[in-house]
Design a protein around this motif. Structure first.
Motif, short mmCIF file in Angstrom:
data_model
loop_
_atom_site.label_atom_id
_atom_site.label_comp_id
_atom_site.label_asym_id
_atom_site.label_seq_id
_atom_site.Cartn_x
_atom_site.Cartn_y
_atom_site.Cartn_z
N ALA A 24 0.82 -1.21 0.00
CA ALA A 24 0.00 0.00 0.00
C ALA A 24 0.86 1.26 0.00
N SER A 25 0.33 2.30 -0.58
CA SER A 25 0.95 3.62 -0.51
C SER A 25 -0.17 4.64 -0.27
N GLY A 26 0.16 5.68 0.45
CA GLY A 26 -0.82 6.73 0.71
C GLY A 26 -1.59 6.57 2.01
N PHE A 27 -1.44 5.44 2.66
CA PHE A 27 -2.05 5.20 3.95
C PHE A 27 -1.31 4.03 4.61
N SER A 28 -1.54 3.85 5.90
CA SER A 28 -0.86 2.80 6.64
C SER A 28 -1.76 1.59 6.80
N VAL A 29 -1.27 0.42 6.41
CA VAL A 29 -2.06 -0.81 6.55
C VAL A 29 -2.16 -1.26 8.00
N THR A 30 -1.37 -0.67 8.89
CA THR A 30 -1.46 -1.03 10.30
C THR A 30 -2.40 -0.09 11.06
N THR A 31 -3.05 0.78 10.34
CA THR A 31 -4.02 1.69 10.94
C THR A 31 -5.45 1.40 10.49
N TYR A 32 -5.58 0.98 9.26
CA TYR A 32 -6.89 0.79 8.66
C TYR A 32 -7.16 -0.67 8.33
N PRO A 33 -8.42 -1.10 8.35
CA PRO A 33 -8.74 -2.48 8.02
C PRO A 33 -8.42 -2.79 6.56
N MET A 34 -8.13 -4.05 6.31
CA MET A 34 -7.82 -4.50 4.96
C MET A 34 -8.56 -5.82 4.70
N SER A 35 -8.86 -6.03 3.44
CA SER A 35 -9.59 -7.24 3.05
C SER A 35 -8.96 -7.87 1.81
N TRP A 36 -9.26 -9.14 1.64
CA TRP A 36 -8.94 -9.86 0.41
C TRP A 36 -10.23 -10.46 -0.13
N SER A 54 -6.62 -2.44 13.92
CA SER A 54 -5.74 -2.70 15.06
C SER A 54 -5.03 -4.04 14.93
N GLY A 55 -5.52 -4.87 14.03
CA GLY A 55 -4.91 -6.17 13.82
C GLY A 55 -5.36 -7.24 14.80
N ASP A 56 -6.28 -6.90 15.70
CA ASP A 56 -6.68 -7.87 16.72
C ASP A 56 -7.88 -8.70 16.31
N ARG A 57 -8.44 -8.39 15.16
CA ARG A 57 -9.57 -9.17 14.66
C ARG A 57 -9.32 -9.59 13.23
N THR A 58 -9.57 -10.86 12.98
CA THR A 58 -9.53 -11.38 11.62
C THR A 58 -10.80 -12.16 11.36
N ASN A 59 -11.15 -12.28 10.11
CA ASN A 59 -12.35 -13.02 9.74
C ASN A 59 -12.10 -13.69 8.40
N PHE A 60 -12.56 -14.93 8.30
CA PHE A 60 -12.35 -15.69 7.07
C PHE A 60 -13.66 -16.35 6.67
N PRO A 61 -14.55 -15.58 6.07
CA PRO A 61 -15.81 -16.17 5.64
C PRO A 61 -15.61 -17.05 4.42
#
Length: 114
Positions: A24-36, A54-61
């Motif tokens: 990523a560029s232009g923002f921090s991936v350790t601040t904002y949620p990310m998805s695949w 925050s990195g403390d929650r993940t979800n894998f639907p």
């Protein structure tokens, strides 16, 4: 400029593993949620992995649960999707996505051979 650049992907055999990267560029991936997400021809994109800002929650639907790991590297400002025990039905184009900024990566093809 806010941008997501993907790498990784390719051809892998049934049962194999693969790691996708999303820089990523232009923002921090350790601040904002990310998805695949992933998408196959004729179908809508489906969410496969999520990590909170925050990195403390993940979800894998979905059907890949138990075979995926999502992680982040703040120094590289990169999000990773580790995929294991891949099956032919996992063949798709995979996309990273920032829901906060509504921006997609360019997509990367993953093909699993039987």
């Amino acid at each position: 400029q806010l941008q997501l650049v993907q790498s990784g992907g390719g051809l892998v055999q049934f049962g194999g593993s693969l790691t996708l990267s999303c820089a990523a560029s232009g923002f921090s991936v350790t601040t904002y949620p990310m998805s695949w997400y992933r998408q196959t021809p004729g179908k809508e994109r489906e969410l496969v992995a999520f990590i909170s800002g925050s990195g403390d929650r993940t979800n894998f639907p979905g059907s890949m649960k138990g075979r995926l790991t999502i992680s982040r590297d703040g120094a590289k400002n990169t999000v990773y999707l580790q995929m294991a025990s891949l099956k032919p039905e996992d063949t798709a184009v995979y996309y990273c996505y920032t829901p906060t900024f509504s921006r997609w990566g360019q997509g990367t093809q993953v093909t699993v051979s039987s």
